[in-house]
Design an enzyme around this catalytic site. Sequence first.
Site, PDB file in Angstrom:
ATOM      1  N   ASP A  35      41.894  38.939  29.807  1.00 14.11           N
ATOM      2  CA  ASP A  35      40.526  38.550  30.138  1.00 14.11           C
ATOM      3  C   ASP A  35      39.573  39.616  29.608  1.00 14.11           C
ATOM      4  OD1 ASP A  35      39.209  36.505  32.528  1.00 14.11           O
ATOM      5  OD2 ASP A  35      37.993  38.177  31.787  1.00 14.11           O
ATOM      6  N   ILE A  36      38.476  39.155  29.006  1.00 15.00           N
ATOM      7  CA  ILE A  36      37.515  40.066  28.386  1.00 15.00           C
ATOM      8  C   ILE A  36      36.731  40.865  29.435  1.00 15.00           C
ATOM      9  CG2 ILE A  36      35.488  38.525  28.277  1.00 15.00           C
ATOM     10  CD1 ILE A  36      35.266  39.294  25.294  1.00 15.00           C
ATOM     11  N   ASN A  40      40.117  28.388  38.990  1.00 13.36           N
ATOM     12  CA  ASN A  40      38.826  27.981  39.526  1.00 13.36           C
ATOM     13  C   ASN A  40      38.485  26.579  39.036  1.00 13.36           C
ATOM     14  OD1 ASN A  40      38.462  30.523  40.733  1.00 13.36           O
ATOM     15  ND2 ASN A  40      37.613  31.371  38.843  1.00 13.36           N
ATOM     16  N   GLY A  99      33.685  28.491  40.945  1.00  9.22           N
ATOM     17  CA  GLY A  99      33.438  29.641  40.076  1.00  9.22           C
ATOM     18  C   GLY A  99      33.882  29.444  38.643  1.00  9.22           C
ATOM     19  N   GLN A 100      34.128  28.183  38.238  1.00 10.37           N
ATOM     20  CA  GLN A 100      34.588  27.934  36.867  1.00 10.37           C
ATOM     21  C   GLN A 100      33.423  28.056  35.886  1.00 10.37           C
ATOM     22  OE1 GLN A 100      36.574  24.155  36.298  1.00 10.37           O
ATOM     23  NE2 GLN A 100      37.320  24.731  34.260  1.00 10.37           N
ATOM     24  N   HIS A 155      42.479  27.282  32.992  1.00 10.92           N
ATOM     25  CA  HIS A 155      43.104  28.579  32.735  1.00 10.92           C
ATOM     26  C   HIS A 155      43.577  29.157  34.047  1.00 10.92           C
ATOM     27  CE1 HIS A 155      38.722  28.855  33.034  1.00 10.92           C
ATOM     28  NE2 HIS A 155      38.899  29.988  33.714  1.00 10.92           N
ATOM     29  N   LEU A 156      44.756  29.737  34.012  1.00 15.45           N
ATOM     30  CA  LEU A 156      45.314  30.415  35.166  1.00 15.45           C
ATOM     31  C   LEU A 156      44.954  31.887  35.027  1.00 15.45           C
ATOM     32  CD1 LEU A 156      47.128  29.590  37.571  1.00 15.45           C
ATOM     33  CD2 LEU A 156      49.089  30.298  36.182  1.00 15.45           C
ATOM     34  N   HIS A 157      44.113  32.384  35.962  1.00 19.33           N
ATOM     35  CA  HIS A 157      43.860  33.825  36.011  1.00 19.33           C
ATOM     36  C   HIS A 157      45.109  34.478  36.605  1.00 19.33           C
ATOM     37  CE1 HIS A 157      39.359  33.922  35.544  1.00 19.33           C
ATOM     38  NE2 HIS A 157      39.462  32.696  35.989  1.00 19.33           N
TER      39      HIS A 157
HETATM   40  P1  AMP Z   1      36.325  31.084  35.050  1.00 21.15           P
HETATM   41  O1  AMP Z   1      35.033  31.708  35.541  1.00 21.15           O
HETATM   42  O2  AMP Z   1      37.356  30.879  36.101  1.00 21.15           O
HETATM   43  O3  AMP Z   1      36.045  29.843  34.230  1.00 21.15           O
HETATM   44  O4  AMP Z   1      36.972  32.162  34.094  1.00 21.15           O
HETATM   45  C1  AMP Z   1      36.616  32.309  32.748  1.00 21.15           C
HETATM   46  C2  AMP Z   1      37.156  33.644  32.335  1.00 21.15           C
HETATM   47  O5  AMP Z   1      37.180  33.694  30.927  1.00 21.15           O
HETATM   48  C3  AMP Z   1      36.305  34.837  32.820  1.00 21.15           C
HETATM   49  O6  AMP Z   1      37.112  35.688  33.617  1.00 21.15           O
HETATM   50  C4  AMP Z   1      35.867  35.489  31.522  1.00 21.15           C
HETATM   51  O7  AMP Z   1      35.824  36.886  31.618  1.00 21.15           O
HETATM   52  C5  AMP Z   1      36.912  35.012  30.529  1.00 21.15           C
HETATM   53  N1  AMP Z   1      36.500  34.977  29.160  1.00 21.15           N
HETATM   54  C6  AMP Z   1      35.378  34.399  28.658  1.00 21.15           C
HETATM   55  N2  AMP Z   1      35.334  34.545  27.317  1.00 21.15           N
HETATM   56  C7  AMP Z   1      36.453  35.222  26.966  1.00 21.15           C
HETATM   57  C8  AMP Z   1      36.983  35.698  25.722  1.00 21.15           C
HETATM   58  N3  AMP Z   1      36.349  35.496  24.563  1.00 21.15           N
HETATM   59  N4  AMP Z   1      38.158  36.355  25.745  1.00 21.15           N
HETATM   60  C9  AMP Z   1      38.802  36.563  26.913  1.00 21.15           C
HETATM   61  N5  AMP Z   1      38.360  36.157  28.106  1.00 21.15           N
HETATM   62  C10 AMP Z   1      37.201  35.498  28.139  1.00 21.15           C
END
Ligand code: AMP
Length: 121
Positions: A30-31, A87, A93-94, A100-102
């Site tokens: 995750d970025i 999410n 919080g999506q 995507h699975l955090h």
């Molecule tokens: P959500 O808020 O559950 O939809 O999570 C989206 C996640 O994607 C967040 O934790 C962001 O930090 C992550 N994210 C967004 N853009 C990127 C990217 N380019 N590379 C890696 N993670 C990302």
Amino acid sequence: MSETIFTKIINKEIPADILFEDDQVLAFKDINPQAPIHFLVIPKKPIATTNEIAPEDDAVVGYMHRVAAKLCADLGVAEQGFRTVMNCNPDGGQTVYHIHLHVLAGKPLGWPPYQERLKIE
Ligand code: AMP
């Protein structure tokens, strides 16, 4: 569904720190990490939210969890523990509409995970 940034990562149009990839899933860091270890496991098939998971997706969603556990084992945190979160929609919080699975690990994670506690009247 419209294309998200995760499709661009799958297609290598933008870079990501990839931990695992095969024909079904991609795992990358995750970025904006919320724990010492924070990566995402996504299906290559673009499914917008948990609400759109169809019966034919059951296998890949299960597989996403097995990939998460395998990567946590490889990273040495499986026994200590980790958290998986998916999410769904704004209240969940999506922000990226490709499921995507955090996977969070590397420290004791508080519970509940949100700051604002539910007010029970
Ligand atoms: P959500 O808020 O559950 O939809 O999570 C989206 C996640 O994607 C967040 O934790 C962001 O930090 C992550 N994210 C967004 N853009 C990127 C990217 N380019 N590379 C890696 N993670 C990302």
